[in-house]
Enzyme design. Structure first.
Site, short mmCIF file in Angstrom:
data_model
loop_
_atom_site.label_atom_id
_atom_site.label_comp_id
_atom_site.label_asym_id
_atom_site.label_seq_id
_atom_site.Cartn_x
_atom_site.Cartn_y
_atom_site.Cartn_z
N LYS A 53 0.80 -1.23 0.00
CA LYS A 53 0.00 0.00 0.00
C LYS A 53 0.83 1.28 0.00
O LYS A 53 0.30 2.36 -0.26
CB LYS A 53 -0.99 -0.01 1.16
N SER A 267 -2.96 -12.72 3.57
CA SER A 267 -3.40 -12.62 2.16
C SER A 267 -2.34 -13.19 1.23
O SER A 267 -2.67 -13.68 0.14
CB SER A 267 -3.74 -11.17 1.79
C1 LIG Z 1 -2.86 -7.44 3.27
C2 LIG Z 1 -3.49 -7.10 1.98
N1 LIG Z 1 -3.46 -7.99 0.98
C3 LIG Z 1 -4.02 -7.75 -0.20
C4 LIG Z 1 -4.69 -6.57 -0.46
C5 LIG Z 1 -5.36 -6.41 -1.77
O1 LIG Z 1 -4.77 -5.52 -2.66
P1 LIG Z 1 -5.65 -4.64 -3.61
O2 LIG Z 1 -6.35 -3.61 -2.76
O3 LIG Z 1 -4.69 -4.01 -4.57
O4 LIG Z 1 -6.65 -5.51 -4.29
C6 LIG Z 1 -4.73 -5.62 0.56
C7 LIG Z 1 -5.44 -4.37 0.41
O5 LIG Z 1 -6.55 -4.17 0.14
C8 LIG Z 1 -4.12 -5.88 1.80
O6 LIG Z 1 -4.15 -5.00 2.81
#
Ligand SMILES: Cc1ncc(COP(=O)(O)O)c(C=O)c1O
Length: 322
Positions: A53, A267
């Site tokens: 982010k 994630s």
């Molecule tokens: C830990 C984590 N993994 C994955 C994502 C997903 O990424 P994106 O928002 O680009 O889909 C986020 C954010 O939303 C996140 O905080």
């Protein structure tokens, strides 16, 4: 004292992006694959606040500043369950914007501490209303006080653009342009949209695959499209597949990833689990790349690392693994 060479003393903001791509093909030892299939992890955990982010927080602030939507000293507010708020807090601190993060009251203490350490004010939203409740509260605060600026990552085109201009270009460089499948978790959809668009322009046959949580089975940072909200920044036409992954499998995979030397958040485990499923059917010589969105530190207090998995199954019945 000014150092003799700029290459050794850059601003923290210049260290956002340019993250490593590492070979974790040893993890494929657990499954049958065709000859020469390789697995690579893009370590977004290597960004200064520990997550992907940082890229979009910087991009959204610079874009707003350029458009005149963000004036010097203006207060920034964002509903967040963690990573984006932390990234905005660090960067706002450096660029001179006060920052308020609206966050569900049950967020892990590491998140609250990091936000406060970077100088942000944390406004708790009711835990039972989840992240959507946080969004509504932030919107209400902006309606009351229009002097606030809200980047709103779910709707801001600078979010996918940061991945189109940065993450994707790095990946093409790091793989000599040869990628069979790219896998990432779906949160705002910014990563999948920005990276997917650029990779597809380079190679019309590249597969773009989303790791999506099971509805009602939360994986921090990810969201299920089945729950009724499709983020405006997500371009669904770029996705070849959406593969549903549950929390238990994500936790298993996150632990396996740690054993391969990558200490990551859940994630990343979800993305790894999906990448393993893709790898089983991939043709000989395929390069599979998955994205590690953040590091594991912020999850320590959630018990991810110290509960046994039977315990997790019990906790799953309540919709949580912790
Ligand atoms: C830990 C984590 N993994 C994955 C994502 C997903 O990424 P994106 O928002 O680009 O889909 C986020 C954010 O939303 C996140 O905080």
């Amino acid at each position: 004292m000014k150092l003799a060479t700029d290459t050794h003393a850059r601003s923290v903001l210049d260290t956002i992006g340019h993250t490593p791509l590492v070979d974790v093909s040893s993890l494929l030892g657990e499954i049958e694959t065709a000859e020469g299939v390789r697995l690579y992890a893009k370590l977004e955990s290597a960004n200064p606040t520990g997550s992907v982010k940082d890229r979009i927080a910087l991009a959204m602030l610079l874009d707003a500043r350029e458009r005149g939507a963000l004036q010097p000293g203006q207060t920034v507010i964002e509903p967040t369950s963690g990573n984006t708020g932390i990234a905005l807090a660090m960067i706002c601190g450096l660029l001179g914007y006060p920052m308020r993060a609206v966050m569900p009251a049950n967020a892990t203490p590491e998140r609250v501490k990091m936000l406060q350490t970077y100088g942000a004010e944390v406004i708790p939203s009711p835990a039972e209303l989840g992240s959507n409740g946080g969004v509504r509260m932030a919107q209400a605060l902006v309606a009351e006080d229009p002097s606030l600026f809200m980047p709103m990552q779910y709707e801001n085109p600078a979010n996918p653009q940061a991945h189109y201009d940065g993450t994707a270009v790095e990946l093409l460089d790091q793989t000599d342009g040869i990628i069979h499948t790219f896998v990432a978790g779906l949160g705002t959809g910014g990563t999948l949209t920005g990276v997917g668009r650029r990779l597809r322009e380079h190679d019309a046959h590249v597969k773009i695959v989303a790791a999506e949580p099971m509805p009602g089975d939360p994986i921090m940072g990810l969201r299920s499209l089945e729950e009724g909200y499709t983020p405006p920044v997500l371009d669904e036409t770029l996705l070849d597949r959406r593969i549903i992954v549950n929390n238990i499998n994500s936790v298993h995979a996150t632990r396996a990833l740690a054993k391969a030397g990558v200490f990551a958040g859940v994630s990343a485990g979800a993305a790894l689990h999906v990448a393993m499923r893709v790898a089983k059917d991939a043709p000989a010589g395929a390069n599979i790349v998955f994205l590690v969105a953040d590091s594991g530190w912020k999850y320590l207090s959630s018990g991810l690392w110290d509960r046994d998995l039977d315990d997790l199954e019990v906790h799953m019945e309540s919709g949580h693994w912790w």
